[in-house]
Structures are given as C-alpha cells and as structure tokens.
Design an enzyme around this catalytic site. Structure first.
Site, PDB file in Angstrom:
ATOM      1  N   LYS A  14       0.818  -1.215   0.000  1.00  0.00           N
ATOM      2  CA  LYS A  14       0.000   0.000   0.000  1.00  0.00           C
ATOM      3  C   LYS A  14       0.857   1.274   0.000  1.00  0.00           C
ATOM      4  CE  LYS A  14      -2.299  -0.835   3.849  1.00  0.00           C
ATOM      5  NZ  LYS A  14      -1.718  -2.120   4.301  1.00  0.00           N
ATOM      6  N   ARG A  87      -9.579   0.750   8.554  1.00  0.00           N
ATOM      7  CA  ARG A  87      -9.083  -0.578   8.914  1.00  0.00           C
ATOM      8  C   ARG A  87     -10.075  -1.358   9.757  1.00  0.00           C
ATOM      9  NH1 ARG A  87      -3.096   0.567   8.796  1.00  0.00           N
ATOM     10  NH2 ARG A  87      -1.970  -1.349   9.168  1.00  0.00           N
ATOM     11  N   ARG A 125      11.571  -6.036   4.842  1.00  0.00           N
ATOM     12  CA  ARG A 125      11.268  -4.625   4.625  1.00  0.00           C
ATOM     13  C   ARG A 125      12.221  -3.701   5.393  1.00  0.00           C
ATOM     14  NH1 ARG A 125       5.153  -2.570   4.917  1.00  0.00           N
ATOM     15  NH2 ARG A 125       5.327  -2.724   7.164  1.00  0.00           N
ATOM     16  N   ARG A 158      11.281  -1.429  10.781  1.00  0.00           N
ATOM     17  CA  ARG A 158      10.255  -0.873  11.659  1.00  0.00           C
ATOM     18  C   ARG A 158      10.119  -1.720  12.917  1.00  0.00           C
ATOM     19  NH1 ARG A 158       4.955   0.390   8.186  1.00  0.00           N
ATOM     20  NH2 ARG A 158       4.058  -0.746   9.920  1.00  0.00           N
ATOM     21  N   ARG A 169      -0.237  -8.625  13.455  1.00  0.00           N
ATOM     22  CA  ARG A 169      -0.801  -7.637  12.517  1.00  0.00           C
ATOM     23  C   ARG A 169      -1.669  -8.343  11.471  1.00  0.00           C
ATOM     24  NH1 ARG A 169       4.331  -5.015  10.444  1.00  0.00           N
ATOM     25  NH2 ARG A 169       2.984  -3.758   9.133  1.00  0.00           N
TER      26      ARG A 169
END
Ligand code: AMP
Length: 222
Positions: A14, A87, A125, A158, A169
């Site tokens: 996203k 969300r 990531r 992160r 998550r």
C-alpha cells in the site's frame, strides 16, 4: 475530486503504491501509520506506542480524528490517497458519513497478495528514517548494503516488523480489516481488486492506473 483508498493486508504494498500515485497525480498520500509514527517520534504518542508495537490496532476515535484533521488541510482539497485507513468497519462507516456530508465519492483499490509473499516482504522490509523511501532486501534492495539510494542514510527495520508482531498484525487484518470489504460491497461502493503479488511495483502501478481509468469511464457514462 480524487478520493482513492488503498486497501490491503500489511505488506501488500500500500505505501509503495500510494507514494507512486502521489507523484503521478499530485495529490497527498495520507498514511495513518506514518502520522502515528511521526507522533511517537515527536514525543506525543505515548498513548498509542505500546499498541502499535504489539501489532494491534489503535482505537477508532484516535485515527478517525487524525484523518478528519488531515483531510481538512488545504492540500487535500482536490483529492488525496488514503493508505491504511479505514481498517475497521466502524472506521469505514465513519469515513462514509464524512464523505457523504461533503459530496466526496471514493474508489477503493484492493491490493490482493498471497500470504506467503506477504511474510517474505514484511521480514525483508527496510525504510530510510530520513526520507521515508521503502526498500525490500529481497525484491527491491538498495544499491549499497542497507543504505538509502537517495541520501545514504542507514536503513532501519520498523519496530513492528518482527516475526511475532507480523503474525499479530495479520491476525488483526483478518479479524478487523478484511470485513471492511463486506461493508463496501453491501453499501454498493466501488472496490477494484488489483493483483499485487510478485510483479515489480511499476507493473502493479499500471494495473492500478487501469482500474482508476475504468472507474472514471463508468462515472462519466452515468
Ligand atoms: P501501517 O503503517 O499502516 O502498517 O500501520 C502501522 C500500525 O499503526 C498498525 O499496526 C496500527 O497499530 C496503527 N494503525 C495505522 N492505521 C490504523 C488504523 N486505520 N486503525 C487503527 N490502527 C492503525
């Protein structure tokens, strides 16, 4: 008015796609996750820091307020790209009422990605803490080992990209976020599913542009 909602699981791309759309359309990219991280960095996020670190969702009223304030700023007057919001069903209902009150029609782009691809992406990531550019050690590595291509800053992982937190998550996505699609469908609001698996970001971006163009044609033909 271009109101684009980029929807998908954590790691579905996203942020990357929203940034590309921002560049291409010249309208702001609004990421609730980024606003919340910024708030923590500036010392005002003690109420949400623990929740985010655990991979759970922060309360609806907190994010609803953030989004309303951000979308009321002048640079969002001719359009915006929402990334990571809504969300929950409650957020989607809240946003719909807010849009209806202002005559805004949104188009939802649902990035569809296989779970195994998501896990690989999230664990690889990395992000530049200075300019926000996103990388992936597997699919989009920086030119030099773990340094930002644009400004040479050391890339970071992160806080919530550890394996246990990633699982939480994804569980939150299944529990709370996936049902948002049912909300949009039953409300008769447009949702375009875009295959966003293993292809390069540019190719996925082309599919998004096509979906937006075909949505615009439908609107014109009404
Ligand atoms: P993201 O950068 O979109 O992956 O968001 C990172 C974290 O911020 C999420 O795991 C949540 O804890 C929080 N967050 C971001 N957007 C929302 C939202 N719309 N509702 C609730 N929590 C959110």
């Amino acid at each position: 008015m271009n109101a684009i909602v980029i929807f998908g699981a954590p790691g579905s791309g996203k942020g990357t796609q929203a940034k590309m759309l921002e560049q291409c359309l010249g309208i702001p990219h609004v990421s609730t996750g980024e606003v919340l991280r910024q708030r923590i960095r500036s010392g005002n996020g003690s109420d949400v820091a623990a929740t985010m670190k655990s991979g759970r969702l922060v309360p609806d009223d907190v994010v609803n307020r953030i989004v309303e304030e951000r979308l009321s700023e002048p640079d969002a007057a001719s359009g915006f790209i929402l990334d990571g919001y809504p969300r929950t069903k409650a957020q989607a209902e809240h946003l719909s009422v807010w849009f209806d009150g202002r005559g805004i029609h949104e188009v939802v782009i649902h990035l569809v990605v296989d779970y195994n691809v998501i896990i690989t992406r999230l664990t690889g990531r990395r992000q530049c803490p200075a300019c926000g550019t996103l990388y992936n050690l597997v699919s989009q590595p920086p030119k030099e080992d773990e340094l930002c291509d644009l400004d040479g800053t050391k890339l970071i992982t992160r806080d919530d990209d550890g394996e246990a937190v990633i699982r939480e998550r994804l569980a939150e996505y299944e529990r709370q976020t996936r049902p948002v699609l049912e909300f949009y469908r039953s409300a008769g609001r447009p949702v375009a599913a875009v295959e966003a698996g293993n292809d390069p970001p540019e190719k996925i971006f082309q599919r998004i542009r096509q979906a937006l163009e075909s949505h615009d044609r439908t609107q014109d033909g009404r």
